[in-house]
Design a protein around this motif. Structure first.
Motif, PDB file in Angstrom:
ATOM      1  N   UNK A  60       0.870  -1.182   0.000  1.00 35.94           N
ATOM      2  CA  UNK A  60       0.000   0.000   0.000  1.00 35.94           C
ATOM      3  C   UNK A  60       0.900   1.224   0.000  1.00 35.94           C
ATOM      4  N   UNK A  61       0.839   2.016  -1.066  1.00 34.63           N
ATOM      5  CA  UNK A  61       1.623   3.255  -1.097  1.00 34.63           C
ATOM      6  C   UNK A  61       0.834   4.376  -0.464  1.00 34.63           C
ATOM      7  N   UNK A  62       1.529   5.238   0.269  1.00 28.70           N
ATOM      8  CA  UNK A  62       0.858   6.415   0.837  1.00 28.70           C
ATOM      9  C   UNK A  62       0.397   7.332  -0.293  1.00 28.70           C
ATOM     10  N   UNK A  63      -0.829   7.754  -0.225  1.00 28.54           N
ATOM     11  CA  UNK A  63      -1.366   8.693  -1.206  1.00 28.54           C
ATOM     12  C   UNK A  63      -2.675   9.249  -0.676  1.00 28.54           C
ATOM     13  N   UNK A  64      -2.920  10.545  -0.877  1.00 22.36           N
ATOM     14  CA  UNK A  64      -4.210  11.106  -0.477  1.00 22.36           C
ATOM     15  C   UNK A  64      -5.353  10.308  -1.090  1.00 22.36           C
ATOM     16  N   UNK A  65      -6.382  10.120  -0.321  1.00 18.37           N
ATOM     17  CA  UNK A  65      -7.607   9.425  -0.729  1.00 18.37           C
ATOM     18  C   UNK A  65      -7.386   7.939  -0.981  1.00 18.37           C
ATOM     19  N   UNK A  66      -6.244   7.421  -0.507  1.00 21.45           N
ATOM     20  CA  UNK A  66      -6.027   5.975  -0.598  1.00 21.45           C
ATOM     21  C   UNK A  66      -5.537   5.415   0.726  1.00 21.45           C
ATOM     22  N   UNK A  67      -4.338   5.809   1.142  1.00 18.24           N
ATOM     23  CA  UNK A  67      -3.736   5.179   2.313  1.00 18.24           C
ATOM     24  C   UNK A  67      -2.766   6.144   2.978  1.00 18.24           C
ATOM     25  N   UNK A  68      -2.747   6.094   4.297  1.00 17.51           N
ATOM     26  CA  UNK A  68      -1.774   6.878   5.045  1.00 17.51           C
ATOM     27  C   UNK A  68      -1.259   6.014   6.190  1.00 17.51           C
ATOM     28  N   UNK A  69      -0.015   6.219   6.564  1.00 16.10           N
ATOM     29  CA  UNK A  69       0.497   5.557   7.758  1.00 16.10           C
ATOM     30  C   UNK A  69       1.511   6.470   8.422  1.00 16.10           C
ATOM     31  N   UNK A  70       1.538   6.409   9.754  1.00 18.21           N
ATOM     32  CA  UNK A  70       2.479   7.233  10.513  1.00 18.21           C
ATOM     33  C   UNK A  70       2.575   6.690  11.935  1.00 18.21           C
ATOM     34  N   UNK A  71       3.608   7.091  12.619  1.00 19.87           N
ATOM     35  CA  UNK A  71       3.785   6.699  14.016  1.00 19.87           C
ATOM     36  C   UNK A  71       3.444   7.887  14.902  1.00 19.87           C
ATOM     37  N   UNK A  72       3.079   7.604  16.127  1.00 16.95           N
ATOM     38  CA  UNK A  72       2.860   8.682  17.096  1.00 16.95           C
ATOM     39  C   UNK A  72       3.115   8.156  18.508  1.00 16.95           C
ATOM     40  N   UNK A  73       3.349   9.063  19.409  1.00 19.29           N
ATOM     41  CA  UNK A  73       3.566   8.707  20.810  1.00 19.29           C
ATOM     42  C   UNK A  73       2.333   9.066  21.609  1.00 19.29           C
ATOM     43  N   UNK A  74       1.936   8.188  22.522  1.00 20.38           N
ATOM     44  CA  UNK A  74       0.789   8.471  23.362  1.00 20.38           C
ATOM     45  C   UNK A  74       1.084   9.600  24.336  1.00 20.38           C
ATOM     46  N   UNK A  75       0.039  10.360  24.672  1.00 24.40           N
ATOM     47  CA  UNK A  75       0.248  11.437  25.652  1.00 24.40           C
ATOM     48  C   UNK A  75      -0.656  11.290  26.867  1.00 24.40           C
ATOM     49  N   UNK A  76      -1.451  10.208  26.909  1.00 22.59           N
ATOM     50  CA  UNK A  76      -2.271   9.959  28.083  1.00 22.59           C
ATOM     51  C   UNK A  76      -3.468  10.873  28.220  1.00 22.59           C
TER      52      UNK A  76
END
Lengths: 655, 164
Positions: A123-139
């Motif tokens: 799955x390639x990142x592209x608007x209106x198809x797929x996105x992926x990213x990391x994030x850190x929880x902040x509680x």
């Protein structure tokens, strides 16, 4: 103010909008491969190094864990959907490079064990198809997470990466949240996980409840977001108004044995799960196989995201021209799905990308593309076998009216091949048998295949995805005997009462001026049928649709001159395949191709209407840069004469 | 990949090469005689690739282009020996023998694996609570004896015992 990450993606989207149109083949790939136990690069033409994305790999041939690598977490780090475990390091043995045309991996057994078979979904990142990213929880409760889909997500998957936790799944058509992708559990978690707030085109919301759900302070997560295109708002394709991904749901019904789901496109990949009860997360794709066996049966190759099992052919889910059919044995249950459109969407620019012919010892036809139709025969006496991706090991004959037959389990997965088709020599009885294979790939404006079930109603229309008006159609009845009806737009200006049949040499008039199309010419989206012949109630059919595409293929006619004439197909480097049939008198469906010899001299003629051996006795045809040169051969009334004086002929040629 | 022959030099070029060499020339999507004249090339048509008469230690290779009886330029193919004597090294025959040994070894490994898989599929017949039929016993013995088959290691499908 948009975050830097969102800005970057929006800029990329703007660039794409100003350049070439994005098609599904630019953004998604199912690529099958066999492990080599060493270094292996997969070239699927998805730009992962430049655009980013996710690679999901699963061993098909036996049990092993799913392996998900993405560009945001980086190489050599995998997660498994069938496990709650944290992210693991694979070392260099895992996926160790994201490339601009695919990825490269090492020897890790779950992705590249010698002789094991695998599927990779990219799955390639592209608007209106797929996105992926990391994030850190902040509680914090009500945490707003920005995303770059540019469209409200249809499905969101979140996985903690630095410790054990379920794969939480939010789906637009499920009342509750799944916990998760790693279990067969029903969606049983309150929407409070997502802050009781529906995702938007720019954000989704997370709550931090009892330190259990995603967004725990100090913990690391990855998010995978899938778009839900509707009514052309995906903006893909040449015209910028096509959808390629759809998330939705449906309720099973006791009155409907086969549930028909309308997507607005033909899918190549479907993820499906019951939302209100226990069921596995089923994944079906048409590369591995999702054939239609009979009206209510199929043997689609199932993998399950929540289990490490190898694939098994035990599911009745197959694509239609507008969605998919799914057989459900329970009633009034809620199901959710995510589906991705079939490619290619781009109109082909070279004949070699969509047609291949090979004379072979055995039957290993090595094309440069995954085939959708194979017609194959021995060069000695043999029937002409017709296999298609949509029907897999079930075959029909061009030269007989027989109902479809089963080639046996040995030929299952015939089309699960990135490069052509490999039929076991056992099929031909000997590994030294000389055979020929003609392979077509489905592509807009060039060639399409449609399976449908007759309903016995005159005027019924069948949707196709050729994208242009078909100029030639072959319709085969699968579940019963019948002629192989052929419509050709060149006969009497496309009048529908000019049917001929692949299995006979009969002329139009001798075939009875028969009309199976209810007096209605096909359009760029549908073809019409009368209530009999090609539309008998509860009977299965397969239709093959052909068109003229400049420089690639030509559906045409000529009048024989009894000597020699050049047929201009608008090609540059001549025809590699030519099919010729007399329509005003009896004539065989003569096949010529460059693999068996389309030369200045004697040529090998074969006939789709018969099972005769090829005969290289006459100079039937010569090469010519704009198409081909057709010669008179045999006597004027001989069914193998492709150029008898004053006889009308139809032809189909491919460059 | 479509090819074209330069009428002057005889050089074979692809469509992309010709486009790069003529950056200021506007070209139609499909090339015809006018295009060929403008570029001073002839199209190369597909030639028949040999599929028969290829010896055990030979392969089919592309060999430029040739003009056919109608003056079309078509792909030329030839059957070549895979090996040749190496000065101060192995002879052609020695290389062929080495190559054959590798083929034999690979075929033997592949067929032993298949035999082992087929035997493993029937291991349950030998469970202590079952009694094998004579057909089952014979089938398993035939699999064990497959390495003594006259065609070993290059087996035809028909050389294998029929699965029960």
């Amino acid at each position: 103010m948009a975050s830097p990450r969102v800005k970057q993606t929006l800029m990329a989207a703007a660039g794409a909008a100003g350049g070439d149109p994005l098609n599904v083949e630019d953004l998604f790939s199912t690529f099958l491969y066999t492990g080599n136990g060493g270094t292996q690069s997969i070239v699927n033409n998805i730009d992962l190094s430049g655009e980013g994305g996710l690679v999901w790999i699963k061993k098909r041939s036996s049990s092993d864990y799913h392996a998900l690598y993405d560009t945001e977490r980086g190489v050599q780090k995998y997660l498994s959907t069938n496990l709650t475990d944290q992210e693991y390091s694979s070392g260099v043995q895992g996926l160790n490079t994201f490339n601009n045309n695919g990825f490269t991996m090492g020897t890790e057994g779950s992705i590249n064990n010698s002789s094991s078979t695998y599927t990779s979904w990219t799955f390639r990142k592209a608007p209106k198809f797929f996105d992926c990213f990391t994030f850190s929880g902040d509680g914090q409760d009500g945490r707003q997470i920005a995303h770059s889909l540019g469209q409200t997500p249809g499905m969101i998957i979140i996985k903690r990466t630095d410790g054990s936790q379920d794969w939480y799944v939010w789906h637009k058509s499920s009342t509750n949240v799944f916990s998760g992708l790693n279990t067969s559990n029903a969606a049983g978690i309150s929407q409070i996980v997502f802050g009781n707030t529906a995702p938007t085109s720019t954000h989704f919301t997370l709550d931090h409840i009892n330190h259990v759900y995603p967004n725990h302070s100090g913990q690391s997560y990855v998010a995978y977001l899938f778009a839900d295109n509707n009514n052309g708002d995906g903006g893909f394709g040449e015209t910028g108004d096509q959808d390629i991904i759809k998330c939705g749901g449906f309720t099973s019904s006791s009155s409907i044995e086969m549930q028909s789901i309308t997507l607005g496109f033909e899918p190549q990949w479907v993820l499906l799960k019951q939302a209100d009860g226990t069921s596995d997360w089923m994944i079906i794709d048409t590369m591995r196989g999702a054939p239609i066996v009979t009206v209510y049966t199929g043997d689609s190759q199932r993998l399950r995201a929540n289990l490490d099992n190898g694939e098994s052919a035990d599911t009745v889910l197959h694509p239609t021209a507008t969605g998919f059919n799914y057989r459900i044995d329970d009633t009034s249950s809620q199901y959710i799905y995510m589906a991705i459109r079939r490619g290619p969407m781009a109109i082909p620019t070279s004949g070699t990308d969509v047609f291949y012919v090979q004379k072979s010892t055995g039957a290993d036809y090595t094309a440069t593309f995954p085939a959708d139709l194979l017609i194959s025969t021995r060069t000695s006496s043999a029937p002409n076998y017709v296999f298609s991706r949509l029907t897999d090991r079930k075959y029909l004959l061009t030269n007989a009216t027989d109902a479809e037959a089963d080639a046996g389990s040995g030929l299952s997965g015939l089309f699960a091949d990135q490069t052509g088709v490999n039929i076991s020599p056992n099929w031909w009885g000997s590994s030294t048998t000389n055979t020929v294979g003609w392979l077509w790939r489905r592509a807009p404006s060039y060639f399409d295949v449609v399976c449908y079930i007759g309903n016995g109603t005159s005027g019924r229309t069948v949707t196709h995805n050729l994208g242009v008006v078909p100029e030639m159609m072959w319709v085969f009845r699968r579940s019963d005997t019948a002629n192989r009806y052929v419509y050709h737009a060149g006969v009497n200006n496309g009048a529908t009462n000019t049917t001929i049949s692949l299995d006979t040499t009969l002329s139009v008039s001798d075939f009875g001026n028969f009309d199976f199309m209810n007096g209605t010419q096909p359009t760029s989206s549908v073809f019409s049928l009368s209530h009999t012949a090609a539309n008998v109630n509860n009977t299965t059919y397969i239709a093959f649709l052909f068109a003229t595409l400049a420089g690639i293929s030509k559906v045409g006619t000529f009048t024989g001159n009894g000597s020699s004439q050049n047929i201009d197909c608008g090609f540059s480097n001549g025809a590699r395949f030519v099919l010729v049939k007399a329509t005003s008198q009896a004539g065989s469906w003569l096949i010529f191709d460059t693999a068996r010899g389309l030369v200045s001299g004697n040529d090998s003629a074969m006939g789709f209407d018969n099972n005769l051996a090829e005969a290289a006795v006459t100079d039937y045809i010569d090469p010519h840069s704009s198409g081909f040169t057709i010669n008179s051969a045999h006597s004027a009334s001989d069914t193998y004469n492709p150029n008898s004086n004053n006889v009308s002929y139809i032809f189909y040629a491919i460059a | 990949m479509a090819e074209y022959r330069d009428r002057t030099s005889g050089e074979i070029k692809t469509k992309d090469q010709l486009k790069q060499e003529n950056p200021n020339m506007s070209m139609p999507k499909v090339w015809n005689e006018l295009s060929f004249d403008a570029l001073n090339v002839d199209p190369v048509l597909a030639g028949k690739k040999p599929t028969e008469g290829i010896g055990q230690y030979q392969s089919v290779s592309r060999n430029g282009v040739v003009q056919d009886a109608n003056s079309n330029w078509v792909e030329a193919w030839e059957i070549r020996d895979m090996f040749a004597d190496i000065d101060g090294g192995q002879t052609k025959e020695e290389q062929e023998a080495e190559y054959q040994t590798r083929l034999d070894t690979e075929a033997a490994t592949r067929n032993r694996n298949q035999r082992d898989n087929l035997i493993a599929k029937t291991d349950w017949w030998a469970s202590s609570d079952l009694t094998m039929t004579s057909e089952q016993t014979a089938y398993r013995q035939s699999l064990r004896d497959i390495t003594t088959h006259s065609n070993w290691p290059h087996l035809e499908n028909s050389d294998w015992p029929t699965e029960l």
